[in-house]
Design a protein around this motif. Sequence first.
Motif, mmCIF file in Angstrom:
data_model
loop_
_atom_site.group_PDB
_atom_site.id
_atom_site.type_symbol
_atom_site.label_atom_id
_atom_site.label_comp_id
_atom_site.label_asym_id
_atom_site.label_seq_id
_atom_site.Cartn_x
_atom_site.Cartn_y
_atom_site.Cartn_z
ATOM 1 N N ASP A 28 0.839 -1.211 0.000
ATOM 2 C CA ASP A 28 0.000 0.000 0.000
ATOM 3 C C ASP A 28 0.868 1.252 0.000
ATOM 4 O O ASP A 28 0.697 2.149 -0.835
ATOM 5 C CB ASP A 28 -0.887 0.074 1.256
ATOM 6 C CG ASP A 28 -2.081 -0.846 1.241
ATOM 7 O OD1 ASP A 28 -2.512 -1.281 0.163
ATOM 8 O OD2 ASP A 28 -2.598 -1.118 2.343
ATOM 9 N N GLU A 29 1.779 1.308 0.957
ATOM 10 C CA GLU A 29 2.628 2.487 1.128
ATOM 11 C C GLU A 29 3.525 2.726 -0.085
ATOM 12 O O GLU A 29 3.637 3.852 -0.577
ATOM 13 C CB GLU A 29 3.483 2.327 2.385
ATOM 14 C CG GLU A 29 4.348 3.529 2.671
ATOM 15 C CD GLU A 29 5.168 3.365 3.937
ATOM 16 O OE1 GLU A 29 6.293 3.906 3.958
ATOM 17 O OE2 GLU A 29 4.719 2.702 4.886
ATOM 18 N N LEU A 30 4.149 1.673 -0.586
ATOM 19 C CA LEU A 30 5.061 1.821 -1.723
ATOM 20 C C LEU A 30 4.326 2.221 -2.997
ATOM 21 O O LEU A 30 4.800 3.079 -3.757
ATOM 22 C CB LEU A 30 5.845 0.525 -1.934
ATOM 23 C CG LEU A 30 6.852 0.192 -0.822
ATOM 24 C CD1 LEU A 30 7.321 -1.251 -0.939
ATOM 25 C CD2 LEU A 30 8.031 1.150 -0.859
ATOM 26 N N VAL A 31 3.165 1.641 -3.236
ATOM 27 C CA VAL A 31 2.382 1.989 -4.431
ATOM 28 C C VAL A 31 1.892 3.432 -4.326
ATOM 29 O O VAL A 31 1.969 4.191 -5.288
ATOM 30 C CB VAL A 31 1.210 1.000 -4.626
ATOM 31 C CG1 VAL A 31 0.233 1.505 -5.675
ATOM 32 C CG2 VAL A 31 1.740 -0.373 -5.031
ATOM 33 N N GLU A 32 1.401 3.816 -3.155
ATOM 34 C CA GLU A 32 0.892 5.183 -2.973
ATOM 35 C C GLU A 32 1.973 6.241 -3.143
ATOM 36 O O GLU A 32 1.690 7.351 -3.572
ATOM 37 C CB GLU A 32 0.219 5.338 -1.606
ATOM 38 C CG GLU A 32 -1.219 4.932 -1.600
ATOM 39 C CD GLU A 32 -2.057 5.628 -2.685
ATOM 40 O OE1 GLU A 32 -2.017 6.888 -2.797
ATOM 41 O OE2 GLU A 32 -2.735 4.917 -3.428
ATOM 42 N N THR A 33 3.205 5.919 -2.781
ATOM 43 C CA THR A 33 4.295 6.890 -2.916
ATOM 44 C C THR A 33 4.965 6.840 -4.281
ATOM 45 O O THR A 33 5.969 7.509 -4.501
ATOM 46 C CB THR A 33 5.333 6.717 -1.785
ATOM 47 O OG1 THR A 33 5.807 5.379 -1.778
ATOM 48 C CG2 THR A 33 4.736 7.066 -0.433
ATOM 49 N N GLY A 34 4.412 6.045 -5.210
ATOM 50 C CA GLY A 34 4.862 6.077 -6.594
ATOM 51 C C GLY A 34 6.047 5.204 -6.952
ATOM 52 O O GLY A 34 6.667 5.410 -8.000
ATOM 53 N N HIS A 35 6.372 4.229 -6.111
ATOM 54 C CA HIS A 35 7.467 3.322 -6.469
ATOM 55 C C HIS A 35 7.084 2.518 -7.708
ATOM 56 O O HIS A 35 5.907 2.217 -7.922
ATOM 57 C CB HIS A 35 7.774 2.376 -5.300
ATOM 58 C CG HIS A 35 8.502 3.053 -4.187
ATOM 59 N ND1 HIS A 35 9.868 3.051 -4.074
ATOM 60 C CD2 HIS A 35 8.045 3.786 -3.151
ATOM 61 C CE1 HIS A 35 10.224 3.734 -3.020
ATOM 62 N NE2 HIS A 35 9.133 4.198 -2.431
ATOM 63 N N PRO A 36 8.062 2.159 -8.532
ATOM 64 C CA PRO A 36 7.739 1.364 -9.721
ATOM 65 C C PRO A 36 7.197 -0.010 -9.328
ATOM 66 O O PRO A 36 7.566 -0.560 -8.294
ATOM 67 C CB PRO A 36 9.076 1.245 -10.463
ATOM 68 C CG PRO A 36 10.125 1.572 -9.456
ATOM 69 C CD PRO A 36 9.491 2.438 -8.419
ATOM 70 N N VAL A 37 6.315 -0.537 -10.179
ATOM 71 C CA VAL A 37 5.671 -1.827 -9.928
ATOM 72 C C VAL A 37 5.765 -2.685 -11.172
ATOM 73 O O VAL A 37 5.553 -2.214 -12.286
ATOM 74 C CB VAL A 37 4.184 -1.644 -9.533
ATOM 75 C CG1 VAL A 37 3.486 -2.992 -9.369
ATOM 76 C CG2 VAL A 37 4.056 -0.813 -8.262
ATOM 77 N N VAL A 38 6.075 -3.972 -10.950
ATOM 78 C CA VAL A 38 6.088 -4.956 -12.026
ATOM 79 C C VAL A 38 5.239 -6.139 -11.581
ATOM 80 O O VAL A 38 5.305 -6.554 -10.432
ATOM 81 C CB VAL A 38 7.528 -5.401 -12.390
ATOM 82 C CG1 VAL A 38 8.230 -6.064 -11.233
ATOM 83 C CG2 VAL A 38 7.534 -6.294 -13.617
ATOM 84 N N VAL A 39 4.410 -6.650 -12.501
ATOM 85 C CA VAL A 39 3.602 -7.833 -12.218
ATOM 86 C C VAL A 39 4.296 -9.007 -12.889
ATOM 87 O O VAL A 39 4.579 -8.972 -14.082
ATOM 88 C CB VAL A 39 2.160 -7.688 -12.744
ATOM 89 C CG1 VAL A 39 1.356 -8.955 -12.469
ATOM 90 C CG2 VAL A 39 1.485 -6.470 -12.120
ATOM 91 N N GLN A 40 4.582 -10.028 -12.094
ATOM 92 C CA GLN A 40 5.283 -11.215 -12.578
ATOM 93 C C GLN A 40 4.350 -12.411 -12.466
ATOM 94 O O GLN A 40 3.684 -12.581 -11.459
ATOM 95 C CB GLN A 40 6.519 -11.474 -11.726
ATOM 96 C CG GLN A 40 7.456 -10.299 -11.613
ATOM 97 C CD GLN A 40 8.381 -10.451 -10.419
ATOM 98 O OE1 GLN A 40 8.149 -9.853 -9.393
ATOM 99 N NE2 GLN A 40 9.417 -11.250 -10.568
#
Length: 103
Positions: A28-40
């Motif tokens: 939650d925190e990392l996504v909300e603060t705009g960290h990059p995300v990859v779906v594997q």
Amino acid sequence: MRGDRLWDEGGQVWQRSMGSWLSAAEVDELVETGHPVVVQSFEGPMRWLTPPTARQEWSQVREHCVPPGAGGLGAVPDARGRVYSGISWRREGQVLVGLLASC
């Protein structure tokens, strides 16, 4: 991806270490603060998400996410039968959020 290393679209190497599984609250925190995300997943290539897309996708899969070894009954699969685990990848002090989809 190979073992404990992941290469992004720009050829940068990200590393995973012991204890890199993330709780839903940490994602939650990392996504909300705009960290990059990859779906594997094992079904196809990795999908790199933009911050708005990451927020939307995370809101849809959050209830199906639990870190391995968390105990309890585990995550409830989504409509496609998938459960998710959050994992952190690191490079030079930066964090990349991986959402690992499995059956």
